[in-house]
Design a protein around this motif. Structure first.
Motif, PDB file in Angstrom:
ATOM      1  N   SER A  25     -16.364  -1.220  -4.725  1.00  0.00           N
ATOM      2  CA  SER A  25     -15.288  -0.896  -3.795  1.00  0.00           C
ATOM      3  C   SER A  25     -15.837   0.007  -2.708  1.00  0.00           C
ATOM      4  O   SER A  25     -16.634   0.921  -2.979  1.00  0.00           O
ATOM      5  N   ASN A  30       1.932   2.965  -2.045  1.00  0.00           N
ATOM      6  CA  ASN A  30       1.228   1.808  -2.574  1.00  0.00           C
ATOM      7  C   ASN A  30      -0.216   1.856  -2.071  1.00  0.00           C
ATOM      8  O   ASN A  30      -0.453   1.974  -0.861  1.00  0.00           O
ATOM      9  N   SER A  85      -4.242   0.426  -1.609  1.00  0.00           N
ATOM     10  CA  SER A  85      -4.950  -0.832  -1.378  1.00  0.00           C
ATOM     11  C   SER A  85      -6.448  -0.564  -1.303  1.00  0.00           C
ATOM     12  O   SER A  85      -6.907   0.196  -0.436  1.00  0.00           O
ATOM     13  N   SER A 138     -10.364  -2.151  -0.953  1.00  0.00           N
ATOM     14  CA  SER A 138     -11.191  -3.293  -0.546  1.00  0.00           C
ATOM     15  C   SER A 138     -12.399  -3.368  -1.468  1.00  0.00           C
ATOM     16  O   SER A 138     -13.189  -2.423  -1.543  1.00  0.00           O
ATOM     17  N   THR A 156      -6.007  -9.981  -4.575  1.00  0.00           N
ATOM     18  CA  THR A 156      -5.782 -10.964  -3.515  1.00  0.00           C
ATOM     19  C   THR A 156      -7.084 -11.198  -2.771  1.00  0.00           C
ATOM     20  O   THR A 156      -7.665 -10.243  -2.236  1.00  0.00           O
ATOM     21  N   THR A 195      -9.710 -11.828   0.102  1.00  0.00           N
ATOM     22  CA  THR A 195      -9.683 -11.420   1.506  1.00  0.00           C
ATOM     23  C   THR A 195      -9.319 -12.608   2.390  1.00  0.00           C
ATOM     24  O   THR A 195      -9.863 -13.703   2.254  1.00  0.00           O
ATOM     25  N   THR A 221      -3.095 -14.628   1.072  1.00  0.00           N
ATOM     26  CA  THR A 221      -1.876 -13.888   0.718  1.00  0.00           C
ATOM     27  C   THR A 221      -1.469 -14.096  -0.732  1.00  0.00           C
ATOM     28  O   THR A 221      -0.587 -13.392  -1.220  1.00  0.00           O
ATOM     29  N   LYS A 260      -1.755 -13.872  -4.688  1.00  0.00           N
ATOM     30  CA  LYS A 260      -2.375 -13.073  -5.739  1.00  0.00           C
ATOM     31  C   LYS A 260      -2.996 -14.000  -6.778  1.00  0.00           C
ATOM     32  O   LYS A 260      -2.437 -15.054  -7.091  1.00  0.00           O
ATOM     33  N   THR A 273      -8.814  -7.736  -2.175  1.00  0.00           N
ATOM     34  CA  THR A 273      -7.994  -6.538  -2.044  1.00  0.00           C
ATOM     35  C   THR A 273      -7.324  -6.275  -3.384  1.00  0.00           C
ATOM     36  O   THR A 273      -6.625  -7.144  -3.917  1.00  0.00           O
ATOM     37  N   SER A 290      -4.521  -4.269  -5.054  1.00  0.00           N
ATOM     38  CA  SER A 290      -3.312  -3.506  -4.732  1.00  0.00           C
ATOM     39  C   SER A 290      -2.834  -2.764  -5.973  1.00  0.00           C
ATOM     40  O   SER A 290      -2.690  -3.364  -7.044  1.00  0.00           O
ATOM     41  N   THR A 309       0.173  -0.193  -7.425  1.00  0.00           N
ATOM     42  CA  THR A 309       1.494   0.385  -7.220  1.00  0.00           C
ATOM     43  C   THR A 309       1.850   1.273  -8.409  1.00  0.00           C
ATOM     44  O   THR A 309       2.039   0.768  -9.520  1.00  0.00           O
TER      45      THR A 309
END
Length: 402
Positions: A160, A172, A174, A176, A204, A206, A209, A211, A226, A228, A230
C-alpha cells in the motif's frame, strides 16, 4: 677399371641446402595455416550464449558475425529457430535486417538480437537460433539458451502506498494498493481481511466500480486495487490494525493497514419520547424533560443550556448555573426545563428553542408550545354567558306581551 670419384659437397653448399629446406618448410607451414584460417568462413558469436530470464522479459543481445574468407561479402541473416510464443528479430543500426555486409578479418559486423519472452512459461531451457549464410555456400548457426526457473521468478508482493490513515468517527477510509505476480504463470488471488467486528472492508480494482472477492493477475504484471474501510458507527478513538491478504494456489501475500480514529464531537437535544411539543398556561410554569446526548466518542465538559423564548417568557433548569458538568461519550443526561409563558400570553402556538453548547459541539431543538386559557377564566366566561342569557329571558317575559 676406372674408379668413380665421389665429390662431397662443400660446407657452403650444405649451408645453402639447409637454408632452402628451412624456407620450404616455413612456406609450407604458412600455406597450411592460411588455408585453415580461410576455411573457417563465417562465424557467429555472442559474449553470453546462455542466460537466465523471467516471463515477460524484453532482451537485447549483441551478436557478432565474423568473416574469415579473405574478402568482404554479403551474408543473409535471420532468426532461424524460436520457441512457441516467443518473438524476436535482428537489428543492425536503426533497422531490422535480413542481409548484412561483413568485412574480412577481425572487423566483423555487429547486430542486436531482440527477444520478447512470453508472460506465461513453465520452467526449463529454451533455445533461440540465429543463422548466417553467403551466396558461396558458407554458413554458421549460433544457439543461445534461455533458462527459466522458479528461483528466477521470485515471490509476488502486496503493498500500500499509504498504509496508515486517520480520521474522525464516521470517516470512510480508502487505501491504494498494488498486487504483483512475479510467478511464471497467471494466478487468481482470493482477497480477504481480518478487520475487527463491525468493520466493513471491500476491494475494487483500479479504474473499476465493481467490488471483487478475487482478482486475476498475469505473470510478471501488477494490478492496482482500492481497499475501502468503513468503521462502525460510534467507534471509540484509537488505533485499529487491519491485515489484508491475497491468496493463490502458489503463494500467500499480505499487507498491513492501520486506521487511527481521532476524537469526534457531537451533541443532540431531544426528549425521552421524541415529542417536541408541550402545553402551557399564561403566567404558569410548565415542566419539559430534555435529553442531552453526547453523540461523539470523547467525553464533553461544561455543557451549557439556554433557550430562545417569546418576549415576556422565562425558563430555568434543574442545573447549577444552567451547566451540565460532564457528559460521557455516548451517554445521555436528563434535564428538566421550567418554562413560564408571559402573563399576557394569549391562546395559541409559540416556538421555544432549546440549545446545548460546549467548546467542541452544539445542538438545538425547536419546540411547539401551545398556550391555553386558564380554567378560572373559562368558569368566568360561562357565568357571564349564563347571566346574559338569564337577563335576556327576563326582558322577553316582562315586555314580550306589550
Amino acid at each position: 677399371m676406372e674408379e668413380a670419384i665421389v665429390t662431397k659437397p662443400s660446407g657452403k653448399r650444405r649451408r645453402w641446402a639447409f637454408l632452402a629446406a628451412f624456407m620450404a618448410a616455413v612456406l609450407f607451414l604458412f600455406l597450411n595455416v592460411h588455408t585453415a584460417y580461410a576455411a573457417e568462413g563465417l562465424k557467429l558469436s555472442t559474449d553470453y550464449p546462455g542466460i537466465s530470464v523471467k516471463p515477460g522479459d524484453n532482451l537485447n543481445i549483441p551478436v557478432t558475425l565474423d568473416n574469415y574468407t579473405g574478402s568482404g561479402l554479403d551474408a543473409e541473416v535471420k532468426v532461424s529457430a524460436m520457441p512457441d510464443g516467443w518473438e524476436g528479430y535482428l537489428q543492425g543500426g536503426n533497422y531490422q535486417v535480413s542481409r548484412i555486409h561483413v568485412k574480412n578479418g577481425e572487423a566483423g559486423a555487429e547486430m542486436t538480437l531482440h527477444v520478447t519472452v512470453p508472460k506465461e512459461l513453465t520452467e526449463g531451457t529454451y533455445v533461440v537460433e540465429v543463422g548466417a549464410s553467403s551466396a558461396s555456400g558458407l554458413s554458421d548457426t549460433l544457439s543461445i539458451s534461455f533458462l527459466v526457473n522458479e528461483m528466477k521468478a521470485g515471490k509476488g508482493s502486496f503493498t500500500s502506498e499509504y498504509p496508515q490513515q486517520e480520521g474522525t468517527t464516521g470517516t470512510n477510509f480508502s487505501f491504494s494498493t498494488t498486487l504483483i505476480n512475479n510467478g511464471l504463470k497467471s494466478q487468481s488471488y482470493s482477497l480477504s481481511s481480518n478487520a475487527p467486528a463491525g468493520w466493513n472492508v471491500s476491494f475494487t480494482p483500479t479504474g473499476e466500480t465493481t467490488k471483487v472477492a478475487a482478482i486475476e493477475v498475469e505473470s510478471s504484471t501488477s494490478k492496482g486495487m482500492t481497499v475501502s474501510v468503513t468503521p462502525p458507527e460510534g467507534i471509540a478513538a484509537g488505533e485499529y490494525d487491519i491485515s489484508c491478504s491475497a491468496v493463490s494456489a502458489e503463494e500467500t501475500l499480505s499487507t498491513d493497514l492501520k486506521v487511527v480514529i481521532t476524537g469526534s464531537y457531537g451533541l443532540k437535544v431531544g426528549t425521552p419520547d421524541g415529542r417536541l411539543s408541550f402545553d402551557a398556561y399564561a403566567g404558569k410554569e410548565a415542566d419539559v424533560t430534555l435529553n442531552v446526548t453526547n453523540t461523539g466518542n470523547v467525553d464533553l465538559q461544561d455543557v451549557s443550556l439556554n433557550s430562545s423564548l417569546p418576549s415576556g417568557w422565562t425558563v430555568t433548569y434543574n442545573l447549577e448555573n444552567n451547566v451540565i458538568p460532564s457528559i460521557p461519550a455516548g451517554s445521555t443526561t436528563e434535564v428538566i426545563a421550567h418554562v413560564k409563558p408571559g402573563s399576557e400570553a394569549i391562546t395559541g402556538d409559540y416556538v421555544n428553542t432549546f440549545t446545548a453548547k460546549c467548546d467542541q459541539a452544539e445542538s438545538s431543538a425547536d419546540f411547539r408550545v401551545s398556550v391555553k386559557t386558564s380554567t378560572i377564566w373559562g368558569i368566568v366566561a360561562v357565568v357571564i354567558i349564563l347571566c346574559t342569557a338569564g337577563g335576556l329571558g327576563y326582558v322577553f317575559r316582562k315586555y314580550g306581551r306589550r
